[in-house]
Design a protein around this motif. Structure first.
Motif, PDB file in Angstrom:
ATOM      1  N   THR A  72       0.831  -1.192   0.000  1.00  0.00           N
ATOM      2  CA  THR A  72       0.000   0.000   0.000  1.00  0.00           C
ATOM      3  C   THR A  72       0.872   1.251   0.000  1.00  0.00           C
ATOM      4  N   THR A  73       0.464   2.243  -0.757  1.00  0.00           N
ATOM      5  CA  THR A  73       1.227   3.486  -0.804  1.00  0.00           C
ATOM      6  C   THR A  73       0.563   4.566   0.039  1.00  0.00           C
ATOM      7  N   PHE A  74      -0.630   4.301   0.538  1.00  0.00           N
ATOM      8  CA  PHE A  74      -1.361   5.267   1.354  1.00  0.00           C
ATOM      9  C   PHE A  74      -1.098   4.989   2.822  1.00  0.00           C
ATOM     10  N   GLN A  75      -0.576   5.966   3.530  1.00  0.00           N
ATOM     11  CA  GLN A  75      -0.297   5.828   4.953  1.00  0.00           C
ATOM     12  C   GLN A  75      -1.166   6.798   5.724  1.00  0.00           C
ATOM     13  N   LEU A  76      -1.929   6.295   6.694  1.00  0.00           N
ATOM     14  CA  LEU A  76      -2.749   7.179   7.509  1.00  0.00           C
ATOM     15  C   LEU A  76      -1.892   8.161   8.302  1.00  0.00           C
ATOM     16  N   SER A  77      -0.722   7.722   8.733  1.00  0.00           N
ATOM     17  CA  SER A  77       0.144   8.604   9.518  1.00  0.00           C
ATOM     18  C   SER A  77       0.615   9.807   8.708  1.00  0.00           C
ATOM     19  N   ASP A  78       0.614   9.707   7.378  1.00  0.00           N
ATOM     20  CA  ASP A  78       0.982  10.845   6.539  1.00  0.00           C
ATOM     21  C   ASP A  78      -0.090  11.929   6.555  1.00  0.00           C
ATOM     22  N   ARG A  79      -1.284  11.586   6.970  1.00  0.00           N
ATOM     23  CA  ARG A  79      -2.396  12.541   7.001  1.00  0.00           C
ATOM     24  C   ARG A  79      -2.418  13.369   8.281  1.00  0.00           C
ATOM     25  N   VAL A  80      -1.597  13.024   9.259  1.00  0.00           N
ATOM     26  CA  VAL A  80      -1.526  13.772  10.517  1.00  0.00           C
ATOM     27  C   VAL A  80      -0.483  14.878  10.351  1.00  0.00           C
ATOM     28  N   PRO A  81      -0.834  16.126  10.661  1.00  0.00           N
ATOM     29  CA  PRO A  81       0.126  17.223  10.510  1.00  0.00           C
ATOM     30  C   PRO A  81       1.379  17.015  11.372  1.00  0.00           C
ATOM     31  N   LEU A  82       2.488  17.507  10.893  1.00  0.00           N
ATOM     32  CA  LEU A  82       3.750  17.348  11.614  1.00  0.00           C
ATOM     33  C   LEU A  82       3.761  18.097  12.937  1.00  0.00           C
ATOM     34  N   ASN A  83       2.979  19.150  13.052  1.00  0.00           N
ATOM     35  CA  ASN A  83       2.952  19.906  14.297  1.00  0.00           C
ATOM     36  C   ASN A  83       1.825  19.468  15.224  1.00  0.00           C
ATOM     37  N   SER A  84       1.241  18.303  14.979  1.00  0.00           N
ATOM     38  CA  SER A  84       0.184  17.774  15.845  1.00  0.00           C
ATOM     39  C   SER A  84       0.739  17.539  17.246  1.00  0.00           C
ATOM     40  N   PHE A  85      -0.068  17.843  18.258  1.00  0.00           N
ATOM     41  CA  PHE A  85       0.371  17.708  19.647  1.00  0.00           C
ATOM     42  C   PHE A  85       0.794  16.273  19.955  1.00  0.00           C
ATOM     43  N   TYR A  86      -0.021  15.300  19.571  1.00  0.00           N
ATOM     44  CA  TYR A  86       0.286  13.914  19.914  1.00  0.00           C
ATOM     45  C   TYR A  86       1.471  13.367  19.114  1.00  0.00           C
ATOM     46  N   ARG A  87       1.684  13.867  17.914  1.00  0.00           N
ATOM     47  CA  ARG A  87       2.877  13.463  17.155  1.00  0.00           C
ATOM     48  C   ARG A  87       4.133  13.995  17.836  1.00  0.00           C
ATOM     49  N   ARG A  88       4.089  15.254  18.267  1.00  0.00           N
ATOM     50  CA  ARG A  88       5.240  15.835  18.972  1.00  0.00           C
ATOM     51  C   ARG A  88       5.468  15.151  20.312  1.00  0.00           C
ATOM     52  N   LEU A  89       4.381  14.817  21.002  1.00  0.00           N
ATOM     53  CA  LEU A  89       4.508  14.129  22.284  1.00  0.00           C
ATOM     54  C   LEU A  89       5.141  12.753  22.103  1.00  0.00           C
ATOM     55  N   LYS A  90       4.759  12.052  21.052  1.00  0.00           N
ATOM     56  CA  LYS A  90       5.329  10.736  20.769  1.00  0.00           C
ATOM     57  C   LYS A  90       6.831  10.822  20.517  1.00  0.00           C
ATOM     58  N   ASP A  91       7.249  11.899  19.858  1.00  0.00           N
ATOM     59  CA  ASP A  91       8.679  12.075  19.580  1.00  0.00           C
ATOM     60  C   ASP A  91       9.482  12.398  20.833  1.00  0.00           C
ATOM     61  N   ILE A  92       8.843  13.021  21.818  1.00  0.00           N
ATOM     62  CA  ILE A  92       9.537  13.419  23.040  1.00  0.00           C
ATOM     63  C   ILE A  92       9.569  12.310  24.077  1.00  0.00           C
ATOM     64  N   LEU A  93       8.424  11.626  24.266  1.00  0.00           N
ATOM     65  CA  LEU A  93       8.323  10.605  25.308  1.00  0.00           C
ATOM     66  C   LEU A  93       8.967   9.302  24.886  1.00  0.00           C
ATOM     67  N   ASP A  94       9.759   8.745  25.737  1.00  0.00           N
ATOM     68  CA  ASP A  94      10.314   7.412  25.526  1.00  0.00           C
ATOM     69  C   ASP A  94       9.771   6.521  26.640  1.00  0.00           C
ATOM     70  N   LEU A  95       8.795   5.700  26.318  1.00  0.00           N
ATOM     71  CA  LEU A  95       8.112   4.896  27.332  1.00  0.00           C
ATOM     72  C   LEU A  95       8.567   3.439  27.341  1.00  0.00           C
ATOM     73  N   ARG A  96       9.673   3.150  26.701  1.00  0.00           N
ATOM     74  CA  ARG A  96      10.138   1.758  26.654  1.00  0.00           C
ATOM     75  C   ARG A  96      10.504   1.218  28.036  1.00  0.00           C
ATOM     76  N   TYR A  97      10.820   2.099  28.970  1.00  0.00           N
ATOM     77  CA  TYR A  97      11.161   1.659  30.324  1.00  0.00           C
ATOM     78  C   TYR A  97       9.978   0.971  31.015  1.00  0.00           C
ATOM     79  N   LEU A  98       8.769   1.223  30.536  1.00  0.00           N
ATOM     80  CA  LEU A  98       7.588   0.617  31.158  1.00  0.00           C
ATOM     81  C   LEU A  98       7.572  -0.902  31.037  1.00  0.00           C
ATOM     82  N   TYR A  99       8.183  -1.445  29.986  1.00  0.00           N
ATOM     83  CA  TYR A  99       8.226  -2.903  29.838  1.00  0.00           C
ATOM     84  C   TYR A  99       8.973  -3.544  31.005  1.00  0.00           C
TER      85      TYR A  99
END
Length: 89
Positions: free
Chosen positions: A13-40
Motif C-alpha cells: 500500500t502506498t497510502f499511509q494514515l500517519s501521513d495525514r496527521v500534521p507534523l505539528n500535531s500535539f500527539y505526534r510531537r509528544l510521541k517524539d519526546i516521550l520514551d516509554l520503553r522503560y515501562l516494559y
C-alpha cells in the motif's frame, strides 16, 4: 503474559494514515519526546508467565494519558474518542 504491540506497515500500500496527521500535531510531537520503553521492564514483574497476552503496557499508559489530557473519564468514551482521531491512533 505481558503483551507487546508490533507495528508492521502494509506491504503493498502506498497510502499511509500517519501521513495525514500534521507534523505539528500535539500527539505526534509528544510521541517524539516521550520514551516509554522503560515501562516494559518496570511492569514485567506484575505479569504472569502463562495465559493470554495482555494489552501492551505502553499502549495502556498512552490511553490513560489521552484520557487525562482530553478529560475523558469513561473507558468506552475514551476508546470511541481514540478510534476516531488519526493523531491518537
Amino acid at each position: 503474559m505481558q503483551g507487546k504491540k508490533h507495528h508492521q506497515p502494509k506491504l503493498f500500500t502506498t497510502f499511509q494514515l500517519s501521513d495525514r496527521v500534521p507534523l505539528n500535531s500535539f500527539y505526534r510531537r509528544l510521541k517524539d519526546i516521550l520514551d516509554l520503553r522503560y515501562l516494559y521492564k518496570e511492569t514485567r514483574k506484575y505479569y504472569g508467565v502463562c495465559g493470554q497476552k495482555s494489552l501492551d503496557p505502553v499502549v495502556f499508559f498512552k490511553l490513560c494519558l489521552v484520557g487525562y489530557l482530553e478529560n475523558i473519564i469513561s473507558d468506552r468514551k475514551l476508546i470511541d474518542h481514540c478510534s476516531m482521531r488519526l493523531d491518537i491512533l
